[in-house]
Scaffold this motif. Structure first.
Motif, PDB file in Angstrom:
ATOM      1  N   THR A  87     -43.102 -94.860 -71.206  1.00  0.00           N
ATOM      2  CA  THR A  87     -44.112 -94.498 -72.200  1.00  0.00           C
ATOM      3  C   THR A  87     -45.167 -93.604 -71.574  1.00  0.00           C
ATOM      4  N   TYR A  88     -45.592 -93.958 -70.367  1.00  0.00           N
ATOM      5  CA  TYR A  88     -46.557 -93.109 -69.652  1.00  0.00           C
ATOM      6  C   TYR A  88     -45.957 -91.733 -69.354  1.00  0.00           C
ATOM      7  N   LEU A  89     -44.726 -91.706 -68.819  1.00  0.00           N
ATOM      8  CA  LEU A  89     -44.123 -90.437 -68.423  1.00  0.00           C
ATOM      9  C   LEU A  89     -43.963 -89.485 -69.607  1.00  0.00           C
ATOM     10  N   LEU A  90     -43.581 -90.007 -70.739  1.00  0.00           N
ATOM     11  CA  LEU A  90     -43.353 -89.146 -71.892  1.00  0.00           C
ATOM     12  C   LEU A  90     -44.641 -88.678 -72.544  1.00  0.00           C
ATOM     13  N   ILE A  91     -45.694 -89.473 -72.451  1.00  0.00           N
ATOM     14  CA  ILE A  91     -46.924 -89.142 -73.168  1.00  0.00           C
ATOM     15  C   ILE A  91     -47.981 -88.529 -72.262  1.00  0.00           C
ATOM     16  N   ALA A  92     -48.134 -89.066 -71.062  1.00  0.00           N
ATOM     17  CA  ALA A  92     -49.306 -88.732 -70.249  1.00  0.00           C
ATOM     18  C   ALA A  92     -49.014 -87.941 -68.979  1.00  0.00           C
ATOM     19  N   HIS A  93     -47.751 -87.731 -68.622  1.00  0.00           N
ATOM     20  CA  HIS A  93     -47.417 -87.048 -67.369  1.00  0.00           C
ATOM     21  C   HIS A  93     -47.212 -85.559 -67.621  1.00  0.00           C
ATOM     22  N   SER A  94     -48.226 -84.921 -68.218  1.00  0.00           N
ATOM     23  CA  SER A  94     -48.240 -83.472 -68.460  1.00  0.00           C
ATOM     24  C   SER A  94     -47.053 -82.988 -69.290  1.00  0.00           C
ATOM     25  N   ARG A  95     -46.457 -83.896 -70.058  1.00  0.00           N
ATOM     26  CA  ARG A  95     -45.303 -83.543 -70.921  1.00  0.00           C
ATOM     27  C   ARG A  95     -44.250 -82.749 -70.133  1.00  0.00           C
ATOM     28  N   PHE A  96     -44.018 -83.174 -68.895  1.00  0.00           N
ATOM     29  CA  PHE A  96     -43.109 -82.448 -68.002  1.00  0.00           C
ATOM     30  C   PHE A  96     -41.724 -82.279 -68.604  1.00  0.00           C
ATOM     31  N   TRP A  97     -41.291 -83.254 -69.387  1.00  0.00           N
ATOM     32  CA  TRP A  97     -39.912 -83.310 -69.872  1.00  0.00           C
ATOM     33  C   TRP A  97     -39.631 -82.293 -70.970  1.00  0.00           C
ATOM     34  N   LEU A  98     -40.675 -81.720 -71.588  1.00  0.00           N
ATOM     35  CA  LEU A  98     -40.465 -80.789 -72.692  1.00  0.00           C
ATOM     36  C   LEU A  98     -40.021 -79.405 -72.226  1.00  0.00           C
ATOM     37  N   ALA A  99     -40.176 -79.102 -70.946  1.00  0.00           N
ATOM     38  CA  ALA A  99     -39.688 -77.832 -70.375  1.00  0.00           C
ATOM     39  C   ALA A  99     -40.210 -76.627 -71.145  1.00  0.00           C
ATOM     40  N   ARG A 100     -41.502 -76.621 -71.398  1.00  0.00           N
ATOM     41  CA  ARG A 100     -42.101 -75.547 -72.199  1.00  0.00           C
ATOM     42  C   ARG A 100     -42.444 -74.303 -71.391  1.00  0.00           C
ATOM     43  N   ASP A 141     -21.244 -75.223 -64.062  1.00  0.00           N
ATOM     44  CA  ASP A 141     -19.893 -75.037 -64.592  1.00  0.00           C
ATOM     45  C   ASP A 141     -18.942 -76.169 -64.213  1.00  0.00           C
ATOM     46  N   THR A 142     -18.903 -76.547 -62.932  1.00  0.00           N
ATOM     47  CA  THR A 142     -17.986 -77.604 -62.517  1.00  0.00           C
ATOM     48  C   THR A 142     -18.501 -78.956 -63.001  1.00  0.00           C
ATOM     49  N   LEU A 143     -17.663 -79.970 -62.939  1.00  0.00           N
ATOM     50  CA  LEU A 143     -18.071 -81.301 -63.394  1.00  0.00           C
ATOM     51  C   LEU A 143     -19.275 -81.806 -62.605  1.00  0.00           C
ATOM     52  N   ALA A 144     -19.237 -81.633 -61.287  1.00  0.00           N
ATOM     53  CA  ALA A 144     -20.363 -82.082 -60.469  1.00  0.00           C
ATOM     54  C   ALA A 144     -21.634 -81.332 -60.834  1.00  0.00           C
ATOM     55  N   GLU A 145     -21.523 -80.031 -61.082  1.00  0.00           N
ATOM     56  CA  GLU A 145     -22.700 -79.251 -61.464  1.00  0.00           C
ATOM     57  C   GLU A 145     -23.231 -79.696 -62.825  1.00  0.00           C
ATOM     58  N   ARG A 146     -22.340 -79.935 -63.767  1.00  0.00           N
ATOM     59  CA  ARG A 146     -22.790 -80.357 -65.097  1.00  0.00           C
ATOM     60  C   ARG A 146     -23.496 -81.705 -65.037  1.00  0.00           C
ATOM     61  N   ALA A 147     -23.007 -82.585 -64.172  1.00  0.00           N
ATOM     62  CA  ALA A 147     -23.597 -83.918 -64.067  1.00  0.00           C
ATOM     63  C   ALA A 147     -24.921 -83.905 -63.325  1.00  0.00           C
ATOM     64  N   LEU A 148     -25.070 -83.051 -62.309  1.00  0.00           N
ATOM     65  CA  LEU A 148     -26.175 -83.193 -61.374  1.00  0.00           C
ATOM     66  C   LEU A 148     -27.213 -82.077 -61.424  1.00  0.00           C
ATOM     67  N   VAL A 149     -26.826 -80.878 -61.838  1.00  0.00           N
ATOM     68  CA  VAL A 149     -27.760 -79.756 -61.767  1.00  0.00           C
ATOM     69  C   VAL A 149     -28.919 -79.868 -62.755  1.00  0.00           C
ATOM     70  N   PRO A 150     -28.679 -80.131 -64.057  1.00  0.00           N
ATOM     71  CA  PRO A 150     -29.852 -80.286 -64.938  1.00  0.00           C
ATOM     72  C   PRO A 150     -30.796 -81.378 -64.469  1.00  0.00           C
ATOM     73  N   ALA A 151     -30.240 -82.445 -63.910  1.00  0.00           N
ATOM     74  CA  ALA A 151     -31.092 -83.530 -63.396  1.00  0.00           C
ATOM     75  C   ALA A 151     -31.910 -83.067 -62.197  1.00  0.00           C
ATOM     76  N   PHE A 152     -31.359 -82.177 -61.380  1.00  0.00           N
ATOM     77  CA  PHE A 152     -32.107 -81.659 -60.237  1.00  0.00           C
ATOM     78  C   PHE A 152     -33.405 -81.004 -60.700  1.00  0.00           C
ATOM     79  N   VAL A 153     -33.299 -80.169 -61.738  1.00  0.00           N
ATOM     80  CA  VAL A 153     -34.485 -79.492 -62.263  1.00  0.00           C
ATOM     81  C   VAL A 153     -35.402 -80.499 -62.965  1.00  0.00           C
ATOM     82  N   PHE A 154     -34.807 -81.449 -63.681  1.00  0.00           N
ATOM     83  CA  PHE A 154     -35.579 -82.501 -64.344  1.00  0.00           C
ATOM     84  C   PHE A 154     -36.410 -83.278 -63.338  1.00  0.00           C
TER      85      PHE A 154
END
Length: 372
Positions: free
Chosen positions: A13-26, A166-179
């Motif tokens: 709840t804190y991360l989504l509301i108060a942590h600079s809205r990091f997750w919205l990728a604006r 593109d690869t399975l490992a990249e699809r699973a792990l790369v977006p999370a790296f940036v997240f």
């Protein structure tokens, strides 16, 4: 059990509301400021070590930049044994200079020592464009960077290059790296006049006089996570900006889970300042934040299970903007706890490698072992 279930719910709840809205990728580079009245001089500095498979595309993308001002490229061949320098020379681009790097100087990481040599060869431009040898840029990237830097009087303008997915490992792990990077360094806080400093090493436009005033790249010579060290250094000199982009893309391919794990492990323990105490705290934090709620959702009952399911839904929701940016299925959001566990394992691996004297391993160099 219910009180235990409320702990990760409170965190999310804190991360989504108060942590600079990091997750919205604006924070993105889609809106480009007006062009400056005069275009300042720029020199791109590219450190390269055994990059034969990507250097032609990388340097080629720099050579075709649609930039109205004076622009040169300095490639530092950092002891390559695969013909990287020869490939770059064969491109025949008149604005490209090749510097044969000298042996690693004591007290420096390999990349930053190469960058230091490139800066020395750059002369006196207004801006230095530090970019990696495995990044390809759209033709308007430099003009966009300079326009933003000049309009905002920025001492550092950085783009988080879009990584291959593109690869399975990249699809699973790369977006999370940036997240996870955005979780640690919320871009909104980075871009405020005061706050944390960070950058993305694949694309950093730095005002040369501000870097010199900060002590030069030598001020962070030992930094393994060099981009964030540079970001923090430049934040003390003035305003900086960091955003996501489609203009700059990584062309390095990660075939399989092992190469991605190696990439993560190279600097994970450095992020924790090589502290066993921080390692233990981080591991416990990962368990509570990412794994406790799914475990309760699957194995508890009653209210605790309901709270666990609700928290798991929040975890999946937080991942959706980044998945959309990478054009991946929203179902990957459900797997974020498992992905986080993989990253936790890579962090433990990073600590183990450091203990064995192989920390920060990159192209045959165990850089994290220096001075530790």
């Amino acid at each position: 059990m219910t009180l235990l279930a409320l702990l990760p719910l409170t965190i999310w709840t804190y991360l989504l509301i108060a942590h600079s809205r990091f997750w919205l990728a604006r924070e993105r580079d889609t809106a480009v400021p007006h062009a400056p009245l005069t275009w300042p001089s720029v020199v791109a500095v590219v450190p390269a070590r055994d990059e034969a498979d990507v250097i032609a595309r990388s340097i080629g993308s720099l050579a075709v930049q649609d930039y109205p001002g004076e622009f040169r490229i300095v490639l530092v061949d950092d002891g390559s044994t695969d013909g990287t320098g020869a490939i770059a020379r064969s491109l025949g681009a008149s604005q490209v200079s090749i510097v044969d790097g000298t042996p690693l100087h004591p007290g420096w990481t390999g990349k930053l020592w190469a960058v230091e040599q490139g800066i020395a060869a750059a002369g006196t431009p207004r801006y230095l464009w530090l970019t990696d040898a495995d990044i390809a840029h759209a033709p308007d990237t430099l003009a966009s960077l300079v326009s933003r830097a000049e309009a905002g009087n920025l001492v550092l303008t950085s783009l988080m290059a879009k990584l291959r997915c593109d690869t399975l490992a990249e699809r699973a792990l790369v977006p999370a790296f940036v997240f996870f990077f955005r979780l640690l360094y919320p871009f909104a806080r980075v871009n405020r006049p005061t706050g944390i400093g960070a950058a993305a090493g694949g694309c950093m436009l730095i005002r040369a006089d501000a870097l010199a005033a900060a002590g030069g790249i030598g001020a962070v010579r030992e930094a393994l996570i060099d981009d964030c060290a540079v970001g923090a250094l430049m934040k003390r000199q003035g305003r900086i900006w960091l955003g996501l982009t489609d203009r700059s893309v990584s062309i390095r391919r990660y075939d399989g889970w092992g190469p991605v794990a190696a990439m993560i492990a190279r600097s994970a323990y450095a992020q924790l300042r090589y502290s066993p105490l921080l390692l233990a705290g981080t591991t416990l934090g990962l368990v509570i934040t990412y794994l406790l709620a799914p475990a309760l959702a699957l194995f508890a009952d009653g209210l605790a299970r309901g709270v666990g399911l609700a928290t798991w839904a929040l975890i999946a929701l937080s991942f959706q903007p980044m998945l959309r940016f990478y054009r991946r299925s929203p179902l990957w959001g459900i797997a974020l706890p498992v992905i986080a566990a993989f990253y936790g394992g890579c962090t433990l691996l990073s600590a183990l490698q450091h203990k064995r004297g192989r920390g920060g391993m990159w192209k045959g160099r165990a850089q994290a072992a220096m001075g530790r």
